[in-house]
Design an enzyme around this catalytic site. Structure first.
Site, PDB file in Angstrom:
ATOM      1  N   ASP A 103      -7.187  -1.640 -17.025  1.00 20.39           N
ATOM      2  CA  ASP A 103      -6.566  -3.074 -16.600  1.00 20.39           C
ATOM      3  C   ASP A 103      -6.932  -3.092 -15.011  1.00 20.39           C
ATOM      4  O   ASP A 103      -5.921  -3.435 -14.173  1.00 20.39           O
ATOM      5  CB  ASP A 103      -5.114  -3.127 -16.575  1.00 20.39           C
ATOM      6  CG  ASP A 103      -4.613  -4.380 -16.401  1.00 20.39           C
ATOM      7  OD1 ASP A 103      -5.087  -5.644 -16.433  1.00 20.39           O
ATOM      8  OD2 ASP A 103      -3.322  -4.432 -15.747  1.00 20.39           O
ATOM      9  N   HIS A 112      -5.833  -8.154 -15.446  1.00 17.39           N
ATOM     10  CA  HIS A 112      -5.034  -9.345 -15.921  1.00 17.39           C
ATOM     11  C   HIS A 112      -4.837 -10.319 -14.888  1.00 17.39           C
ATOM     12  O   HIS A 112      -4.519 -11.579 -15.125  1.00 17.39           O
ATOM     13  CB  HIS A 112      -3.940  -8.874 -16.582  1.00 17.39           C
ATOM     14  CG  HIS A 112      -2.945  -8.631 -15.691  1.00 17.39           C
ATOM     15  ND1 HIS A 112      -2.574  -7.288 -15.416  1.00 17.39           N
ATOM     16  CD2 HIS A 112      -1.815  -9.210 -14.798  1.00 17.39           C
ATOM     17  CE1 HIS A 112      -1.394  -7.153 -14.500  1.00 17.39           C
ATOM     18  NE2 HIS A 112      -1.211  -8.216 -14.066  1.00 17.39           N
ATOM     19  N   SER A 142       1.138  -7.592  -9.050  1.00 16.41           N
ATOM     20  CA  SER A 142       0.328  -6.919  -9.849  1.00 16.41           C
ATOM     21  C   SER A 142      -1.143  -6.852  -8.851  1.00 16.41           C
ATOM     22  O   SER A 142      -1.301  -8.137  -8.375  1.00 16.41           O
ATOM     23  CB  SER A 142      -0.178  -7.749 -11.281  1.00 16.41           C
ATOM     24  OG  SER A 142       1.053  -7.809 -12.172  1.00 16.41           O
TER      25      SER A 142
END
Length: 451
Positions: free
Chosen positions: A230, A195, A310
């Site tokens: 992911d 992402h 992230s």
């Protein structure tokens, strides 16, 4: 009445009349009769000076001034004698004059010294009672002197690992995003979240760049992405980058110390600490504006993780990467409320396998059972109830039917639909796995070959 044009004034004061007026018995008038001559003086000598006095310089206004010698006697023409010195004043005379006796001064000095001693003693007692560090009744813990920090200290771990964590910047037209990444190979391969880079994956002209800890900026290209976990790998053309050491996430236990390193909110090289709060926590990821729709078998931690973390590293006490920070649970709307101590990382054992396949082939194949399920509970046991079975799937070949409740995949217990997904995904394609189901109140074990 006063005559017209003549101003009348008051008579002079009596004192002035006596001083300047005519005597009361004088009969002379102030005016002489017409033709009367002034009276001749009755003496022959001049009135004011003798003959020749007009040449006296004191009488002559035109005479020049001459300075004379000092007005001193002939006896004082010599050297003046030194004046006698009087006795010096004492401190008592300077301060008090001659009104205080020496005994009184001695008494005042003694009182001043006594007050100073008493005041100092009372002040020390007060200070010692108010400060436990100087109280003789308190025992302080001993501290061993040392020049360096312990080998496992956070500062030492951060010093070794921070250079291997990079900031990732993505720009697509006028839009942009940021995240973190971990250098996992000396050739410049960087592991991050899907992402973080998904918005630039299929967009012409998109730019992906990395910023290293020392400020070096370099462009990057996307090597491969895996939507189901992911994860993504990008490559940076740099010479001799610092590479992170990968650890063993299966060896983690709840309560282990961990360190999160990344670039939250664009603040590169940020280090936060915490513990492992839970392991094997199924967490569904669905990032807004991305194509991520994954379920991860997460490591839960209370280390502060915020947007921008992230793709960064979750590190154990030895400095080995044990997870890739991926998500947070927050109370804020849209996930923008910040960290509340619920952060989730992808275990490095899963991430290592995915990264290797992405570097080798650019894509990843995942094992699939071929069922759609929902989470159920009968108050005693939890599981994943099969809603439908896909034709030609592993589940159909194994005899799994609609309505069956799957409670175990291999040796892993299944308590929800998300947990079924991560339990199946941990196996390789082609592996035969025993599936435990509950059908009409009976437990059945069916072998399924995952495709």
């Amino acid at each position: 009445m006063p005559a017209r044009g003549i101003e009348q004034v008051a008579p002079p004061a009596e004192a002035l009349s006596k001083a300047f007026g005519r005597p009361a018995d004088a009969d002379e008038t102030l005016q002489r009769a017409p033709g009367e001559k002034p009276l001749a003086p009755d003496r022959d000598d001049p009135a004011f000076w003798d003959e020749g006095s007009e040449r006296d310089p004191w009488r002559n206004p035109a005479a020049s001034a001459v300075l004379g010698p000092p007005a001193a006697s002939e006896d004082s023409a010599g050297e003046r004698a030194e004046p006698d010195r009087g006795p010096l004043l004492s401190a008592r005379e300077v301060l008090f004059g001659r009104r205080v006796s020496p005994r009184a001064l001695a008494a005042l000095a003694a009182v001043a010294v006594l007050l100073a001693v008493v005041g100092g003693f009372v002040g020390r007692l007060t200070a010692e009672e108010g400060n436990p560090l100087t109280n003789p009744d308190v025992t302080l813990a001993e501290v061993e002197p040392g020049d360096g920090r312990p080998a496992g200290a956070v500062a030492g771990v951060a010093k070794r690992v921070v250079p291997a964590v990079v900031s990732i910047e993505v720009r697509v037209g006028g839009q942009g995003g940021s995240g973190s990444g971990v250098v996992i190979d000396g050739n410049g391969y960087v592991l991050t979240n899907n992402h973080v880079v998904s918005m630039a994956a299929d967009t012409p002209g998109a730019q992906v760049s990395t910023v290293f800890h020392d400020g070096t900026r370099a462009p990057a290209r996307i090597v491969g992405r895996d939507l189901k976990t992911d994860l993504a790998v990008i490559k940076v053309e740099v010479a001799n980058p610092t590479v992170a050491q990968l650890g063993d996430s299966d060896a983690l236990a709840v309560g282990d110390d961990v360190i999160a390193i990344g670039s939250p909110l664009g603040l590169s090289g940020t280090v936060t600490t915490g513990i492992v709060s839970s392991v094997h926590r199924p967490v569904r990821l669905a990032g807004e504006g991305t194509d991520t729709n994954a379920v991860i078998d997460a490591i839960q931690t209370d280390a502060a993780i915020n947007p921008g973390n992230s793709g960064g590293a979750l590190v154990d006490g030895n400095g080995a990467v044990v997870g890739i920070n991926s998500a947070i649970r927050t109370l804020g709307a849209g996930g923008e409320g910040g960290s509340i101590g619920l952060g989730f990382a992808i275990p490095i054992d899963d991430a290592r396998r995915i990264a290797e396949e992405l570097i080798r082939t650019g894509q990843v194949r995942h094992a699939d059972l071929g069922v759609n399920a929902k989470s159920v509970s009968d108050g005693v046991a939890d599981g994943a109830q099969v809603q439908n079975v896909q034709d030609g799937s592993s589940a159909a070949a194994a005899g799994i039917a609609e309505g069956d409740v799957i409670i175990r995949v291999g040796d892993r217990k299944v308590g929800s639909a998300d947990e079924l997904i991560v339990a199946v995904d941990r196996h390789q394609v082609g592996a035969t796995v025993p599936i435990t189901v509950v059908r009409q109140g009976r437990e059945l074990v069916l072998d399924a070959t995952l495709r």
